[in-house]
Design an enzyme around this catalytic site. Sequence first.
Site, mmCIF file in Angstrom:
data_model
loop_
_atom_site.group_PDB
_atom_site.id
_atom_site.type_symbol
_atom_site.label_atom_id
_atom_site.label_comp_id
_atom_site.label_asym_id
_atom_site.label_seq_id
_atom_site.Cartn_x
_atom_site.Cartn_y
_atom_site.Cartn_z
ATOM 1 C CB SER A 89 18.785 67.199 39.011
ATOM 2 O OG SER A 89 17.718 68.096 38.829
ATOM 3 C CG ASP A 110 16.784 68.734 31.132
ATOM 4 O OD1 ASP A 110 15.607 68.712 31.526
ATOM 5 O OD2 ASP A 110 17.754 68.562 31.887
ATOM 6 C CG HIS A 145 15.827 66.563 34.355
ATOM 7 N ND1 HIS A 145 16.746 67.588 34.414
ATOM 8 C CD2 HIS A 145 15.587 66.214 35.657
ATOM 9 C CE1 HIS A 145 17.046 67.859 35.677
ATOM 10 N NE2 HIS A 145 16.348 67.026 36.447
#
Length: 386
Positions: A220, A319, A348
Amino acid sequence: MISLDFNFNILTRDLSHYLENQVKVGLLGSGVGLYLVLGFSAAYTCYYLISVAKKPQLISGGKKFYQFLREQCPVVSETYYPTFWCWESRIQTLLRPFVTAKPGVVYRNELIKAADGGQISLDWFDNDNSFPHPDPATRPTVLLLPGLTGTSRESYILHMVQQSRDLGYRCVVFNNRGVSGEMLLTPRTYCAANTEDLETVIEHIHRTYEAVPIMAAGVSMGGMMLANYLGRKGRETCLKGVVVFSAGWDVFECTASLEKPLDRFLFNSYLTSCLQASVHRSATGHSQISTSRVVASPKRFHRLKSVQVPMLCLNAADDVFSPSHAIPVEAVKQNPNLALLITCHGGHIGFLEGLWPRQSTYMDRVFKQFAKAVIEQGSRLKEISK
């Protein structure tokens, strides 16, 4: 794995015949519930196999890197079968921290000084019992970067440490300022656009273990920071390869997606409150920092065309943190050092698979295979980046 090599027309005809006849019989008898369950299960299985379980899309700017990944990382060519009862994006994202196991890992913590007087917390897993690499001076090292509010204790980080341990590698987790309990010595935190702390960490690892190959994995925001770092440094880095998971490639599009009412309720408000709490907890003595004004606001990336180190990026098309239309497909096609692996589902940092996804995920398998390829096939990979 379930084979998809079947005649869909025959299956549809037989399923329709079954439902038409068996459900009618069931309605007249006592087995209506069973027939309905069987019918629904058959229909759901068909839908799952046809619409959910799919091979990922592999995109690369160079034929050499593409072929390398196909040969050394077979997972990139395999059908991804998301957990059949939670393949939806938000469910995968929310459940991952709760359903996946947390492997036991004992870290050695180190605090290093930054140029501005701040401190950075590193958690080392030295893997001193490594059989393939018993000499610490030459043991391969993997640098791990957690997400926006993540630390070395996140399940996805622990799983990558476990995978690295199995391969005989050393790991070091870069915890962003203030998130792992250490005090903020300066009125400064972090964002994906600023790579100064990351550069300090990489230089520190390289000075400590000059003879070891080093690769990195970012998740991320950690992946965003890594990509930004590579774009800035070009060839001036000791990293042999990088893998990035669930990066938000365009933060403005990410913000727009997360500001939708449901996603704001499920994710955005929680992340903001976590950031504010971490600063409030560790910013004693710094009145310059107002926790009411702490938000996540990284800028756009440095240009991907400047990346000169082989980098594999895994994203899920569903996502909500990183919408599919913002994935930089065209930019990747223009750089032979880049490759994108896009799954239809996974959410995600989800990528759950299996009936009960307690152990490794699809993301973990991608990490392990790519890490092994980078370390053990370094000479081939070096040719790719020339």
